[in-house]
Design a protein around this motif. Structure first.
Motif, PDB file in Angstrom:
ATOM      1  N   MET A   1     -38.363 111.283 -42.980  1.00 16.18           N
ATOM      2  CA  MET A   1     -38.184 111.645 -41.329  1.00 16.18           C
ATOM      3  C   MET A   1     -36.820 112.664 -40.618  1.00 16.18           C
ATOM      4  N   PRO A   2     -37.415 114.092 -40.066  1.00 14.74           N
ATOM      5  CA  PRO A   2     -36.073 114.497 -38.779  1.00 14.74           C
ATOM      6  C   PRO A   2     -36.166 113.098 -37.511  1.00 14.74           C
ATOM      7  N   PRO A   3     -35.684 113.422 -37.159  1.00 19.38           N
ATOM      8  CA  PRO A   3     -35.584 111.995 -36.193  1.00 19.38           C
ATOM      9  C   PRO A   3     -34.877 113.418 -35.250  1.00 19.38           C
ATOM     10  N   ASN A   4     -35.606 112.321 -33.899  1.00 20.65           N
ATOM     11  CA  ASN A   4     -36.229 113.200 -32.552  1.00 20.65           C
ATOM     12  C   ASN A   4     -36.134 112.236 -31.370  1.00 20.65           C
ATOM     13  N   PHE A   5     -35.015 112.572 -31.149  1.00 24.15           N
ATOM     14  CA  PHE A   5     -34.262 111.456 -29.643  1.00 24.15           C
ATOM     15  C   PHE A   5     -34.634 111.691 -28.574  1.00 24.15           C
ATOM     16  N   ARG A   6     -35.793 112.613 -28.840  1.00 28.18           N
ATOM     17  CA  ARG A   6     -36.666 113.009 -27.387  1.00 28.18           C
ATOM     18  C   ARG A   6     -38.237 112.106 -27.484  1.00 28.18           C
ATOM     19  N   ALA A   7     -38.598 111.922 -28.341  1.00 28.69           N
ATOM     20  CA  ALA A   7     -39.752 111.568 -28.658  1.00 28.69           C
ATOM     21  C   ALA A   7     -40.253 109.850 -27.628  1.00 28.69           C
ATOM     22  N   LEU A   8     -41.310 110.405 -26.930  1.00 30.72           N
ATOM     23  CA  LEU A   8     -42.016 109.662 -25.437  1.00 30.72           C
ATOM     24  C   LEU A   8     -42.249 108.360 -26.586  1.00 30.72           C
ATOM     25  N   ASP A   9     -42.714 108.218 -27.282  1.00 32.18           N
ATOM     26  CA  ASP A   9     -43.023 107.014 -28.167  1.00 32.18           C
ATOM     27  C   ASP A   9     -42.943 106.970 -29.160  1.00 32.18           C
ATOM     28  N   VAL A  10     -42.122 105.721 -29.744  1.00 33.36           N
ATOM     29  CA  VAL A  10     -41.534 106.290 -31.177  1.00 33.36           C
ATOM     30  C   VAL A  10     -42.665 105.813 -32.730  1.00 33.36           C
ATOM     31  N   THR A  11     -43.259 105.115 -31.954  1.00 32.11           N
ATOM     32  CA  THR A  11     -45.019 104.611 -33.758  1.00 32.11           C
ATOM     33  C   THR A  11     -45.801 106.074 -33.471  1.00 32.11           C
ATOM     34  N   ALA A  12     -45.651 106.338 -32.440  1.00 35.38           N
ATOM     35  CA  ALA A  12     -46.885 108.034 -31.773  1.00 35.38           C
ATOM     36  C   ALA A  12     -45.849 108.900 -33.100  1.00 35.38           C
ATOM     37  N   ARG A  13     -44.829 109.170 -33.006  1.00 39.03           N
ATOM     38  CA  ARG A  13     -44.202 109.927 -33.844  1.00 39.03           C
ATOM     39  C   ARG A  13     -44.001 109.340 -35.181  1.00 39.03           C
ATOM     40  N   TYR A  14     -43.648 108.449 -35.384  1.00 41.50           N
ATOM     41  CA  TYR A  14     -44.003 108.492 -37.286  1.00 41.50           C
ATOM     42  C   TYR A  14     -45.400 108.433 -37.563  1.00 41.50           C
ATOM     43  N   LEU A  15     -46.090 107.693 -36.619  1.00 34.70           N
ATOM     44  CA  LEU A  15     -47.819 108.496 -37.015  1.00 34.70           C
ATOM     45  C   LEU A  15     -48.264 109.819 -37.183  1.00 34.70           C
ATOM     46  N   GLY A  16     -48.089 110.516 -35.985  1.00 34.66           N
ATOM     47  CA  GLY A  16     -48.015 112.324 -36.521  1.00 34.66           C
ATOM     48  C   GLY A  16     -47.784 112.756 -37.461  1.00 34.66           C
ATOM     49  N   PHE A  17     -46.305 111.824 -38.461  1.00 31.81           N
ATOM     50  CA  PHE A  17     -46.180 112.372 -39.512  1.00 31.81           C
ATOM     51  C   PHE A  17     -46.700 112.047 -40.645  1.00 31.81           C
ATOM     52  N   ALA A  18     -47.356 110.657 -40.475  1.00 30.47           N
ATOM     53  CA  ALA A  18     -48.038 109.846 -41.324  1.00 30.47           C
ATOM     54  C   ALA A  18     -48.781 109.835 -41.833  1.00 30.47           C
ATOM     55  N   ARG A  19     -50.192 110.520 -40.762  1.00 31.47           N
ATOM     56  CA  ARG A  19     -51.737 110.549 -40.637  1.00 31.47           C
ATOM     57  C   ARG A  19     -51.540 111.738 -41.375  1.00 31.47           C
ATOM     58  N   PRO A  20     -51.299 112.664 -41.041  1.00 26.86           N
ATOM     59  CA  PRO A  20     -52.210 114.155 -42.020  1.00 26.86           C
ATOM     60  C   PRO A  20     -51.387 114.357 -42.733  1.00 26.86           C
ATOM     61  N   ILE A  21     -50.119 113.497 -43.405  1.00 26.01           N
ATOM     62  CA  ILE A  21     -49.988 113.397 -45.036  1.00 26.01           C
ATOM     63  C   ILE A  21     -50.994 112.792 -45.905  1.00 26.01           C
ATOM     64  N   ALA A  22     -51.599 111.347 -45.169  1.00 26.96           N
ATOM     65  CA  ALA A  22     -52.396 110.776 -45.409  1.00 26.96           C
ATOM     66  C   ALA A  22     -53.664 111.244 -45.949  1.00 26.96           C
ATOM     67  N   ALA A  23     -53.972 112.171 -44.590  1.00 30.45           N
ATOM     68  CA  ALA A  23     -55.090 112.777 -44.688  1.00 30.45           C
ATOM     69  C   ALA A  23     -55.379 113.575 -46.426  1.00 30.45           C
ATOM     70  N   ALA A  24     -54.480 114.595 -46.574  1.00 36.04           N
ATOM     71  CA  ALA A  24     -53.926 115.515 -47.126  1.00 36.04           C
ATOM     72  C   ALA A  24     -54.038 115.174 -48.518  1.00 36.04           C
ATOM     73  N   VAL A  25     -53.460 113.470 -49.125  1.00 39.81           N
ATOM     74  CA  VAL A  25     -53.777 113.195 -49.692  1.00 39.81           C
ATOM     75  C   VAL A  25     -54.489 113.155 -49.930  1.00 39.81           C
ATOM     76  N   ARG A  26     -55.470 112.373 -49.430  1.00 41.35           N
ATOM     77  CA  ARG A  26     -57.407 112.155 -49.791  1.00 41.35           C
ATOM     78  C   ARG A  26     -57.406 113.163 -49.982  1.00 41.35           C
ATOM     79  N   ALA A  27     -57.569 114.424 -49.256  1.00 41.16           N
ATOM     80  CA  ALA A  27     -58.390 115.563 -50.030  1.00 41.16           C
ATOM     81  C   ALA A  27     -58.442 115.808 -50.471  1.00 41.16           C
ATOM     82  N   HIS A  28     -56.645 116.175 -51.366  1.00 39.75           N
ATOM     83  CA  HIS A  28     -56.265 116.811 -52.287  1.00 39.75           C
ATOM     84  C   HIS A  28     -56.311 115.633 -53.513  1.00 39.75           C
ATOM     85  N   GLY A  29     -56.527 114.687 -53.061  1.00 36.23           N
ATOM     86  CA  GLY A  29     -56.334 113.723 -54.119  1.00 36.23           C
ATOM     87  C   GLY A  29     -54.903 113.311 -55.579  1.00 36.23           C
TER      88      GLY A  29
END
Length: 222
Positions: A1-29
């Motif tokens: 995942m591209p680094p963002n050294f100005r992120a305000l919340d580290v975990t939220a940064r990762y989850l903001g990347f992972a959740r749309p992927i997981a949703a797309a995986v479910r939606a498109h099989g």
């Protein structure tokens, strides 16, 4: 995942990347996912950036797809940020204990592992896949290997965890990133990375120094 050294919340940064992927995986099989996480998953304490990577694992696994979590430890390429110091002062600096083994990985090995999985999409289930060098070296041993490969004296200097975080802050990292880096360094000191098992296949630190670090130092001198 591209680094963002100005992120305000580290975990939220990762989850903001992972959740749309997981949703797309479910939606498109989508049947299979390969992602890069971190070695040490299951560590009971706070681990900063590593903990955020493991939270990404949890979300992608929950998508229901077959999943391979590539789990590298310390990136050897992190040392390229210190080429000037290695060249001019003959030193490199980390927060790690000089005599405690530090598991490491060459970036090419991560790419090779991912490519192998993507090229042969017959696997099922969900697994963690460690990606690391064959033998763990202490920072003092790493300095000895650098000395041999570069043919000049190289020494290791340990910094404090606080100073390690302050270096990131001085280069504009957000407080959340600084905290994440500090907690990661503390977890590494606490043994977050398990020892390398026998038969581990990967680029050795000596080979990486020969193939990557030495040309980088030579280029900086040109």
């Amino acid at each position: 995942m591209p680094p963002n050294f100005r992120a305000l919340d580290v975990t939220a940064r990762y989850l903001g990347f992972a959740r749309p992927i997981a949703a797309a995986v479910r939606a498109h099989g989508v049947r299979r996912i390969v992602a890069v996480s971190s070695l040490g998953r299951g560590f009971p304490g706070r681990a900063g950036l590593l903990s955020a990577a493991w939270a990404l694992d949890d979300v992608l696994e929950a998508s229901g797809a077959a999943y391979r979590s590539l789990q590298p430890p310390f990136f050897m390429e992190n040392l390229l940020h210190q080429v000037a110091s290695i060249r001019d002062q003959g030193t490199f600096v980390l927060a790690a204990d000089p005599d405690q083994p530090l598991a490491a990985v060459a970036g090419n090995d991560i790419a090779r592992a991912a490519a192998g999985l993507l090229a042969h999409p017959t696997w099922t289930g969900q697994e963690d896949v460690p990606v690391r060098e064959p033998v763990d070296h202490t920072p003092r041993e790493m300095a000895e290997i650098m000395t041999e490969v570069l043919e000049r004296p190289i020494a290791y200097r340990q910094t404090t965890v606080a100073d390690y975080g302050a270096q990131y802050a001085a280069h504009g990292a957000s407080p959340a990133i600084v905290q994440g880096v500090v907690e990661m360094a503390q977890a590494q000191a606490a043994g977050v990375y398990p020892p390398a098992p026998a038969g581990t296949d990967g680029t050795s630190f000596g080979d990486w120094c020969d193939l990557v670090l030495a040309p980088a130092v030579a280029s900086a001198e040109a």
